[in-house]
Each structure stands twice: as C-alpha cells, then as structure tokens.
Design an enzyme around this catalytic site. Structure first.
Site, PDB file in Angstrom:
ATOM      1  CG  ASN A 118      -1.621   1.339   1.422  1.00  0.00           C
ATOM      2  OD1 ASN A 118      -2.422   1.750   0.587  1.00  0.00           O
ATOM      3  ND2 ASN A 118      -1.272   2.057   2.493  1.00  0.00           N
ATOM      4  NE  ARG A 176     -10.836   1.273   0.535  1.00  0.00           N
ATOM      5  CZ  ARG A 176     -12.026   0.917   0.072  1.00  0.00           C
ATOM      6  NH1 ARG A 176     -12.787   1.819  -0.526  1.00  0.00           N
ATOM      7  NH2 ARG A 176     -12.463  -0.337   0.207  1.00  0.00           N
ATOM      8  CG  ASP A 185      -1.812   5.796  -0.004  1.00  0.00           C
ATOM      9  OD1 ASP A 185      -2.776   5.906  -0.760  1.00  0.00           O
ATOM     10  OD2 ASP A 185      -1.661   4.830   0.793  1.00  0.00           O
ATOM     11  NE  ARG A 213      -0.857  -9.087   7.799  1.00  0.00           N
ATOM     12  CZ  ARG A 213      -0.591  -7.833   8.077  1.00  0.00           C
ATOM     13  NH1 ARG A 213       0.336  -7.173   7.359  1.00  0.00           N
ATOM     14  NH2 ARG A 213      -1.219  -7.181   9.049  1.00  0.00           N
ATOM     15  CG  ASP A 215       0.593  -4.024   5.883  1.00  0.00           C
ATOM     16  OD1 ASP A 215       0.311  -4.374   7.040  1.00  0.00           O
ATOM     17  OD2 ASP A 215       0.900  -2.861   5.573  1.00  0.00           O
ATOM     18  CG  HIS A 219      -5.332   1.708   4.505  1.00  0.00           C
ATOM     19  ND1 HIS A 219      -5.965   2.786   5.095  1.00  0.00           N
ATOM     20  CD2 HIS A 219      -5.184   0.778   5.491  1.00  0.00           C
ATOM     21  CE1 HIS A 219      -6.167   2.534   6.378  1.00  0.00           C
ATOM     22  NE2 HIS A 219      -5.694   1.319   6.647  1.00  0.00           N
ATOM     23  CD  GLU A 251      -3.817  -5.189   8.623  1.00  0.00           C
ATOM     24  OE1 GLU A 251      -3.318  -4.553   7.693  1.00  0.00           O
ATOM     25  OE2 GLU A 251      -3.830  -4.767   9.787  1.00  0.00           O
ATOM     26  NE  ARG A 355      -2.245 -14.397  11.824  1.00  0.00           N
ATOM     27  CZ  ARG A 355      -2.562 -13.225  11.294  1.00  0.00           C
ATOM     28  NH1 ARG A 355      -2.214 -12.915  10.052  1.00  0.00           N
ATOM     29  NH2 ARG A 355      -3.252 -12.344  12.000  1.00  0.00           N
TER      30      ARG A 355
HETATM   31  C1  QV4 Z   1       3.522   9.007  13.352  1.00  0.00           C
HETATM   32  C2  QV4 Z   1       2.182   9.537  13.820  1.00  0.00           C
HETATM   33  C3  QV4 Z   1       1.295   9.802  12.621  1.00  0.00           C
HETATM   34  C4  QV4 Z   1       1.971  10.805  11.724  1.00  0.00           C
HETATM   35  C5  QV4 Z   1       3.336  10.275  11.307  1.00  0.00           C
HETATM   36  C6  QV4 Z   1       4.064  11.346  10.553  1.00  0.00           C
HETATM   37  O1  QV4 Z   1       1.568   8.532  14.648  1.00  0.00           O
HETATM   38  O2  QV4 Z   1       0.038  10.317  13.068  1.00  0.00           O
HETATM   39  O3  QV4 Z   1       1.176  11.017  10.592  1.00  0.00           O
HETATM   40  O4  QV4 Z   1       4.154   9.913  12.445  1.00  0.00           O
HETATM   41  O5  QV4 Z   1       5.157  10.741   9.875  1.00  0.00           O
HETATM   42  C7  QV4 Z   1       5.011   4.007  12.866  1.00  0.00           C
HETATM   43  C8  QV4 Z   1       4.796   4.719  14.184  1.00  0.00           C
HETATM   44  C9  QV4 Z   1       3.782   5.836  14.001  1.00  0.00           C
HETATM   45  C10 QV4 Z   1       4.306   6.806  12.942  1.00  0.00           C
HETATM   46  C11 QV4 Z   1       4.601   6.022  11.655  1.00  0.00           C
HETATM   47  C12 QV4 Z   1       5.364   6.891  10.684  1.00  0.00           C
HETATM   48  O6  QV4 Z   1       4.278   3.791  15.135  1.00  0.00           O
HETATM   49  O7  QV4 Z   1       3.633   6.537  15.245  1.00  0.00           O
HETATM   50  O8  QV4 Z   1       3.294   7.778  12.679  1.00  0.00           O
HETATM   51  O9  QV4 Z   1       5.449   4.915  11.884  1.00  0.00           O
HETATM   52  O10 QV4 Z   1       4.491   7.432   9.811  1.00  0.00           O
HETATM   53  C13 QV4 Z   1       2.945  -0.700  11.841  1.00  0.00           C
HETATM   54  C14 QV4 Z   1       2.741  -0.097  13.230  1.00  0.00           C
HETATM   55  C15 QV4 Z   1       2.622   1.414  13.158  1.00  0.00           C
HETATM   56  C16 QV4 Z   1       3.827   1.970  12.423  1.00  0.00           C
HETATM   57  C17 QV4 Z   1       3.790   1.384  11.004  1.00  0.00           C
HETATM   58  C18 QV4 Z   1       4.877   1.946  10.111  1.00  0.00           C
HETATM   59  O11 QV4 Z   1       1.537  -0.623  13.782  1.00  0.00           O
HETATM   60  O12 QV4 Z   1       2.599   1.926  14.478  1.00  0.00           O
HETATM   61  O13 QV4 Z   1       3.786   3.408  12.406  1.00  0.00           O
HETATM   62  O14 QV4 Z   1       3.970  -0.025  11.094  1.00  0.00           O
HETATM   63  O15 QV4 Z   1       6.146   1.711  10.652  1.00  0.00           O
HETATM   64  C19 QV4 Z   1      -4.879   0.613  10.755  1.00  0.00           C
HETATM   65  C20 QV4 Z   1      -4.760  -0.049   9.387  1.00  0.00           C
HETATM   66  C21 QV4 Z   1      -4.104  -1.411   9.481  1.00  0.00           C
HETATM   67  C22 QV4 Z   1      -2.772  -1.311  10.222  1.00  0.00           C
HETATM   68  C23 QV4 Z   1      -3.045  -0.700  11.606  1.00  0.00           C
HETATM   69  C24 QV4 Z   1      -1.757  -0.553  12.405  1.00  0.00           C
HETATM   70  O16 QV4 Z   1      -6.036  -0.190   8.790  1.00  0.00           O
HETATM   71  O17 QV4 Z   1      -3.867  -1.921   8.169  1.00  0.00           O
HETATM   72  O18 QV4 Z   1      -3.639   0.583  11.455  1.00  0.00           O
HETATM   73  N1  QV4 Z   1      -2.105  -2.617  10.327  1.00  0.00           N
HETATM   74  C25 QV4 Z   1      -1.056  -2.927   9.363  1.00  0.00           C
HETATM   75  C26 QV4 Z   1       0.065  -3.727  10.007  1.00  0.00           C
HETATM   76  C27 QV4 Z   1       0.810  -2.831  10.995  1.00  0.00           C
HETATM   77  C28 QV4 Z   1       1.525  -1.717  10.229  1.00  0.00           C
HETATM   78  C29 QV4 Z   1       0.750  -1.229   9.078  1.00  0.00           C
HETATM   79  C30 QV4 Z   1      -0.437  -1.755   8.704  1.00  0.00           C
HETATM   80  C31 QV4 Z   1       1.421  -0.223   8.222  1.00  0.00           C
HETATM   81  O19 QV4 Z   1      -0.467  -4.836  10.666  1.00  0.00           O
HETATM   82  O20 QV4 Z   1       1.756  -3.576  11.748  1.00  0.00           O
HETATM   83  O21 QV4 Z   1       1.731  -0.611  11.143  1.00  0.00           O
HETATM   84  O22 QV4 Z   1       2.159  -0.968   7.268  1.00  0.00           O
HETATM   85  O23 QV4 Z   1      -5.848  -0.033  11.505  1.00  0.00           O
HETATM   86 CA    CA Z   2      -3.634   3.587  -0.144  1.00  0.00          CA
END
Ligand code: QV4
Ligand code: CA
Length: 515
Positions: A118, A176, A185, A213, A215, A219, A251, A355
């Site tokens: 994504n 999205r 994005d 899987r 991710d 979105h 996911e 899982r």
């Molecule tokens: C921070 C702020 C944001 C801000 C940004 C600015 O929180 O508000 O806009 O800085 O740059 C990490 C940090 C997060 C940080 C971001 C950088 O934790 O604080 O934003 O990096 O932008 C994992 C972690 C996230 C992590 C992300 C990227 O969970 O904390 O963010 O990796 O490193 C929704 C979605 C769902 C998603 C879920 C977490 O619908 O799809 O949120 N789950 C999947 C994965 C998850 C992963 C991602 C998606 C992203 O399972 O592990 O997020 O690939 O529900």
């Molecule tokens: Ca997207």
C-alpha cells in the site's frame, strides 16, 4: 445440568470455491506467524518441528527492504516502511530467504509472505541510505530509485484531506487515497506501480511461496487489488499442483463501525476476521455477561464472516501490543492460562483458517493503559542484529522468544486440528454457564471448564470405545499416557472431572491419542 444437542451440524459448504480461499492440500493444520524470526531459524523450525507437528504453513515478516529506524532504536515496525522490493531485510538476505522457502516446502510446510504494497516509508523519513540493503531513498521527494518510484507514483493528487494523512475513517476516499500514519501512499491504479508490485509478488511466487498476507488492504481499492492478484503466476510446480494459484489473505480491520467492510474483499481472497479475537477474548474473560455456553453458535451465528473467507487468530502482532484493533479484550501470551484455553478452542472449532501467533517478550511499560514500549523490536544484539532462536532441552525457546507454537498444549491442538479436519461439530454440551464440550465427528473431543466450580459430567464423545490420552496435560508416548487418560465406553460416553483449579482446566482427546 442441561444437556444440549447431540447431533452434528451439517458439514457446511462444499470443496469447491475459488482457490484463493483454500490453499491446496490444506490438511487442516494451522498457519503460525513466526514474527520477526530470521530466515535461517525458520528453515530449521520447519524441518525439526513444524512439519512433524502438522503445521500447515508459516507467515513470515515482510521480506522487502525497509528503512532502518534509529529513534526509537530499531522498532519492529520499521519493516512496514519499505524503501524497495529488494529481498534483504532484518530477517536475512535473499539467498537465506530462497534457501528457507526451499527447505520448508521440501518438508511440506508452506510459506506465506507478509507483503507491504500500500505504501513506502513515512514522508518525514528524510533521505539517505539507512535501509536494510543500503538503497538510497529520498522520502520528502518521494524518490525510491531502487524500485524505481518517483513522485508521480503516489496518491498525493487524489488525497482530499488537509494534512495528506488519513484523518477520517468514515471517508472511504481518504482511507484509500491518503497516507496511513504518514506513510507515502502508492497509486495502485497506475500501470508503472502495478508492474513493480506484481514483479515483487511474482518473484516470491516463483521462489516458492504459497501465498500472501497482504498488509493494509483496507487502504487499497478492491478493483486495483483484483488487477494485481489477476497477474500473479501460478505456484511453483516444483512443490505445488500445476495450475495452483496463491492463497491470499487480506488484512482488513472491520469491527463493524466503518463504511469499508471486509465483504468488499471477499471476491479477492480470504480476509482477516478481527472480530474473532476481540469477541473470544471477551467470552473467556466473562466480560459483558458472556459465557462459554454462548459459543454454541460460534462462527457465522455470532455475525462473523463466512467461514471459508475467514483467517482467524486469537491475537496478532499488532493487537498483542495495542496496535491496530481488538482492544483490551485481546488475550495474549502475557495471560497464558486463558490464552491456551482460547487458542485450544480456536484450533478445535471448525470455523475459519487459523493462525497461531509466535511472539517475543519485551519489557512492557504501561502508562495510562498504553504500553510506551509497544515499539520494541525482536531480541537483538547491540548492533541491532536479530538474535537466533535457541531451543532449550524442554523444547521451549530462549533469549526472549516466547514460541507459543511450541507450548505442548498448543502444539498438540494443532495436531488435533489436522486429525479432525473436515469433520463437523458434534455432540455439543454445556452447563448453561462456562463449562462446554464438543466433538468433531468421530475423530476428536474437547471439554473446557472456565467456571469457578468442578466439572463432573458423563458426555457423548462420538468416539469409539477405548482409553485415550489427554493431549493437554500430556500426550500418548509409546503405549502409555504421560498425562490424564479418558475411558470411552461402547456407547461413546466418557466421564470427565475437571477442577477449575487445574493449571489447564481443559481436556482434549482424539483418534490418534487412543492407546
Ligand atoms: C507518526 C504519527 C502519525 C503521523 C506520522 C508522521 O503517529 O500520526 O502522521 O508519524 O510521519 C510508525 C509509528 C507511528 C508513525 C509512523 C510513521 O508507530 O507513530 O506515525 O510509523 O508514519 C505498523 C505499526 C505502526 C507503524 C507502522 C509503520 O503498527 O505503528 O507506524 O507499522 O512503521 C490501521 C490499518 C491497518 C494497520 C493498523 C496498524 O487499517 O492496516 O492501522 N495494520 C497494518 C500492520 C501494521 C503496520 C501497518 C499496517 C502499516 O499490521 O503492523 O503498522 O504498514 O488499523
Ligand atoms: Ca492507499
């Protein structure tokens, strides 16, 4: 003591259906998510443990090149910030990945790759080569020359939110077309982007992975995903039947409170069912007046998605640490007694493709309900390199690796699931409170006591007469039981006594645990 129905639910559904839902020769075993494991450790685990125990496959952490985050120090989530589709990551090199896939496939354990398509890394990741293959990137200019991607390949022109980030999950266009958590994005409607993503996925398919899987599917537009999946190669005929297509599970977190629904993604593949762990946790914790006996209608009867679309789990890498969805009800390895009961129930019940989570321990620091250390990465050396997984004399793991999949109760229930595969739920019994039992055809039977009192009941097991070893307190070794044993009479009935003070207040027996 009210007894409940003794008949089997009709075995629902048929073997047909699109092959994205059923991975081939799916013998009923479970997938295990070896979260953050190194490729060489996974290869060893396939051969020495997963194949003999009946595990169906492994979900591996994202194999694509990602940023190296120093603040906080090497968080696990750096792997969800790609900088290219080069196959070097925290878990190892492309050569190690290829070798692991071969070794696991050779012993019949399938590999499912967690793929992040994504987005790329966060917008404010700066520029440089702090990435796992050393590839240069410039996030603020949206340049990833190692793919290559440039600013034209991102959704900036489509996003309507002020910040460029997703601000409102009720707006499907933002969800999205804007940045999830500030992550750049990608435009999956652009031919160049489609080409790069499909090449990445097909490289993995040709190496021998059995599926993905995917991710953050919420979105991405289903129409775009349909185009991407439609261009995937068939699985490598070295290990899979000719013409097989990859198993895809997407996911999508849908707890029912947003306009985007899991159902939009059903035609494309399986979907993660996050309601499963959230509700099962509440039932085993006896929250909101839930009782185990309410699980008699578990599955679609509880509003869960159709079983042949569902990828189910008690916890996952996000919600075991407060990320993503599921909230406080989620059971994890931190509460082992209830966790084992819930995982055993999941593995015994016919609903969904399961899982099992396999985690590492970290030093939780919970302040006002939030874990300030939710970012902590896998057990590592000071230079950030991930540690190998040492296996102790008792079969458990050391150095901070939890290895829930190696807990005997969980391992034996994975084997149980293989043995009862395809058999309908039968002989449901409950006491109207928190004592339940059910069988799977004439192959297996489980009894769970989550009440504050003794369970003492004679039940229809559906099994043939004989003496069975309980696979929770022990197992059948040679011609004897190392734990409890259960005698089933000529009418298939057996007497169960389970103290609620037992370390594991549940019993499971199956056709192969019979003396
Ligand atoms: C921070 C702020 C944001 C801000 C940004 C600015 O929180 O508000 O806009 O800085 O740059 C990490 C940090 C997060 C940080 C971001 C950088 O934790 O604080 O934003 O990096 O932008 C994992 C972690 C996230 C992590 C992300 C990227 O969970 O904390 O963010 O990796 O490193 C929704 C979605 C769902 C998603 C879920 C977490 O619908 O799809 O949120 N789950 C999947 C994965 C998850 C992963 C991602 C998606 C992203 O399972 O592990 O997020 O690939 O529900
Ligand atoms: Ca997207």
């Amino acid at each position: 003591m009210k007894t409940r129905t003794k008949w089997c639910l009709l075995a629902l559904g048929f073997g047909l259906g699109l092959s994205q839902y059923h991975s081939h020769t799916h013998h009923g075993g479970s997938i295990v998510h070896l979260f953050e494991w190194r490729w060489s450790d996974i290869a060893d685990e396939c051969e020495r443990y997963l194949a003999p125990s009946g595990f169906h496959g492994v979900q591996i952490s994202p194999p694509s090149e990602h940023i190296v985050v120093s603040k906080p120090h090497r968080p696990w989530w750096e792997r969800y910030q790609p900088v290219s589709y080069n196959l070097c990551s925290r878990s190892g090199t492309e050569h190690e990945l290829r070798d692991m896939i071969r070794r696991c496939n050779d012993v019949g354990v399938k590999i499912y790759a967690d793929v992040v398509i994504n987005h790329m890394c966060m917008a404010d990741a700066g520029e440089g080569s702090r990435s796992t293959c050393g590839s240069y990137f410039n996030a603020s200019r949206e340049e990833f020359p190692s793919v290559p991607y440039s600013a034209a390949d991102f959704n900036d022109d489509k996003c309507t939110s002020g910040s460029g980030n997703i601000e409102n999950y009720q707006d499907i266009y933002q969800v999205r077309n804007c940045r999830l958590l500030g992550l750049l994005d990608l435009a999956q409607d652009k031919e160049h982007v489609r080409g790069k993503i499909v090449d990445y996925l097909n490289t993995l398919v040709d190496m021998g992975v059995a599926g993905f899987r995917v991710d953050a599917c919420k979105h991405m537009w289903p129409a775009d995903l349909k185009v991407l999946y439609g261009r995937l190669h068939n699985l490598n005929p070295k290990w899979f039947p000719k013409g097989s297509s990859p198993l895809i599970y997407q996911e999508v977190i849908d707890l029912g409170d947003e306009p985007i629904k899991a159902g939009e993604y059903y035609p494309l593949g399986r979907v993660t069912e996050f309601k499963y762990g959230a509700m099962l946790g509440s039932v085993f914790r006896k929250w909101n007046g839930y009782k185990l006996s309410d699980l008699r209608s578990w599955g679609e009867g509880w509003g869960l998605m159709p079983s042949d679309k569902a990828l189910v789990f008690v916890d996952n890498h996000d919600n075991q640490r407060g990320h993503g969805a599921g909230g406080a009800s989620i059971l994890t390895f931190w509460e082992p007694r209830l966790y084992k009961m819930a995982v055993a129930f999941m593995l015994a019940h016919p609903y969904g493709m399961t899982r099992v989570m396999s985690s590492y321990r970290w030093d939780r620091h919970i302040v006002k309900g939030k874990d300030e250390n939710d970012w902590v990465g896998p057990p590592s050396y000071p230079d950030g390199t991930t540690k190998p997984v040492p296996i102790g004399p008792d079969g458990g793991c050391g150095d901070g690796w939890v290895c829930e999949h190696r807990w005997p109760q969980i391992r034996n229930m994975v084997t149980f699931r293989v043995i009862v595969n395809g058999q309908p739920l039968c002989n449901w019994w409950d006491n109207g409170s928190n004592q339940i039992a059910f069988g799977r055809g004439d192959r297996g039977f489980i009894v769970i006591n989550n009440d504050e009192c003794f369970l003492d009941a004679t039940l229809n097991t559906g099994l043939t007469a004989g003496t069975y070893c309980d696979v929770i307190s022990g197992q059948k070794t040679g011609d004897r039981c190392t734990g409890k044993q259960v005698t089933v009479d000529s009418r298939g009935r057996a007497h169960f006594r389970i103290s609620n003070m037992d370390q594991d207040p549940f019993i499971a027996i199956h056709r192969d645990s019979k003396l």
